[in-house]
Design an enzyme around this catalytic site. Sequence first.
Site, short mmCIF file in Angstrom:
data_model
loop_
_atom_site.label_atom_id
_atom_site.label_comp_id
_atom_site.label_asym_id
_atom_site.label_seq_id
_atom_site.Cartn_x
_atom_site.Cartn_y
_atom_site.Cartn_z
N CYS A 87 1.89 6.11 22.65
CA CYS A 87 2.80 6.67 23.63
C CYS A 87 4.03 7.18 22.90
CB CYS A 87 3.20 5.58 24.61
SG CYS A 87 3.06 6.09 26.30
N GLY A 126 0.82 -1.22 0.00
CA GLY A 126 0.00 0.00 0.00
C GLY A 126 0.85 1.26 0.00
N SER A 182 -3.34 -3.08 -0.76
CA SER A 182 -2.30 -3.81 -0.05
C SER A 182 -2.80 -5.23 0.20
CB SER A 182 -2.01 -3.12 1.28
OG SER A 182 -1.16 -3.92 2.05
N ALA A 183 -1.97 -6.23 -0.14
CA ALA A 183 -2.42 -7.62 -0.02
C ALA A 183 -2.63 -8.05 1.43
CB ALA A 183 -1.42 -8.56 -0.70
N HIS A 184 -1.78 -7.55 2.35
CA HIS A 184 -1.86 -8.09 3.71
C HIS A 184 -3.06 -7.56 4.50
CE1 HIS A 184 -0.22 -4.87 6.47
NE2 HIS A 184 0.29 -4.40 5.34
N GLN A 223 -8.11 -0.08 2.93
CA GLN A 223 -9.05 -0.62 3.91
C GLN A 223 -10.40 -0.99 3.30
OE1 GLN A 223 -8.48 -1.59 6.90
NE2 GLN A 223 -6.46 -0.70 7.21
N ASN A 248 -8.67 3.95 8.09
CA ASN A 248 -8.19 2.79 8.81
C ASN A 248 -8.50 2.84 10.31
OD1 ASN A 248 -6.16 4.85 7.94
ND2 ASN A 248 -4.94 3.93 9.55
#
Length: 392
Positions: A325, A71, A199-201, A179, A151
């Site tokens: 954080c 992505g 994005s594939a993942h 997304q 996202n």
Amino acid sequence: MKRIYMDHNATTPLLPEVLDAMLPFLKDNFGNPSSIHWAGRDVKRHIEEAREKVATLLNASPSEVIFTSGGSESDNLAIKGIAFALKEKGNHIITTQVEHPAVLNTCQYLESIGFCVTYLPVNRDGMVDLDELKESVSDKTILITIMYANNETGVIFPLKEIGEITSLKGIVFHTDAVQAVGKIPIDVKDLNIDLLSISAHKLYGPKGMGCLYVKKGVEPIPLIHGGHHENSKRAGTENTPGIVGLGKACEIANRDIEPQTVHLTKLRDSLYNSIMDRLENVVLNGHPTKRLPSTLNLSFEFIEGESLLMNLDLEGIAVSSGSACSSGSVEPSHVLTAMGVPLEVAQGSIRFSLGRENTEEDIEHVIGVLLEIVNRLRSISPLYPYKKTESG
Ligand SMILES: *Cc1c(COP(=O)(O)O)cnc(C)c1O
């Protein structure tokens, strides 16, 4: 301990079917797809089949699909590629304040070398204002890049209306659809999209793999120069297992999009309704209806999202928080900040992003654990005003 994964907007597990499709290309089918001999020809055929599967999911032509490393690369290729290609025509780019860093930081880089970028604000629901978009267009505007679905909140942007504006004004339209792909039906022709990142993942495929839809006639300048791979838009010997995996993931997404929408909506709504029934002072972040079926971003007031996340993790439950954080202090996300969520509410935010393998039992388990943790954290929080006193 039971482990439950509810962070699918961060990444998804590889589907067994996808792994099976990929394995031959990590073993016997090792050929270079550019080779003329048998070893290359067979691999080349599988790459072109994968390209067709991606194109089918988007209603694109296979020749409009450029494979990339994910992505982030797709966003960079689209945005820098168009900026460099059209720099004589204009130097103005429009985007939003709530984009993924792959878009925001690319735009900031372009600003550092002389481009002008408008970052459109969003309202309390996380939605862009189309009138504001129209007003920010000038005769120097060369590119509008607006994500399909956010996202962090799952908010779905009005791409159809944006595509009407860009096609009327002759402005190139890119969308980061990382997304949205596989979760809502996408038709690049109907939406007048010029470039679209995948994005594939994020759709049960392998990491380090993605693609960019580039409409015929749109010519981004390549980021990676070399051989004539990918229609001379992205050099480098193809990631054949990754490409075949992405193709398979897109085929499955296309096949399952309807049942998955039903499945995810049901789980998300039951998670949301039980939490709202059983806990006070919980706020939904994001548009009430124009949202991905999988995503639920909630603020639990009077506690910190980070502590909630860590306590859920101790119980085997993986979610993410809307704050991070950094150097000792908890910084709220740029998305929630842009939405005008008050700092103390943003700091208590948690994102649940559900996926295929989640079940109704998972939801029940998570609710039980969550109630216990939220009540415990609130009971020790100096911010919580409704504490029960010890003996009346
Ligand atoms: C994950 C994500 C990206 C980045 O994709 P990678 O393949 O991890 O580089 C870009 N945009 C959005 C909206 C994302 O969720």
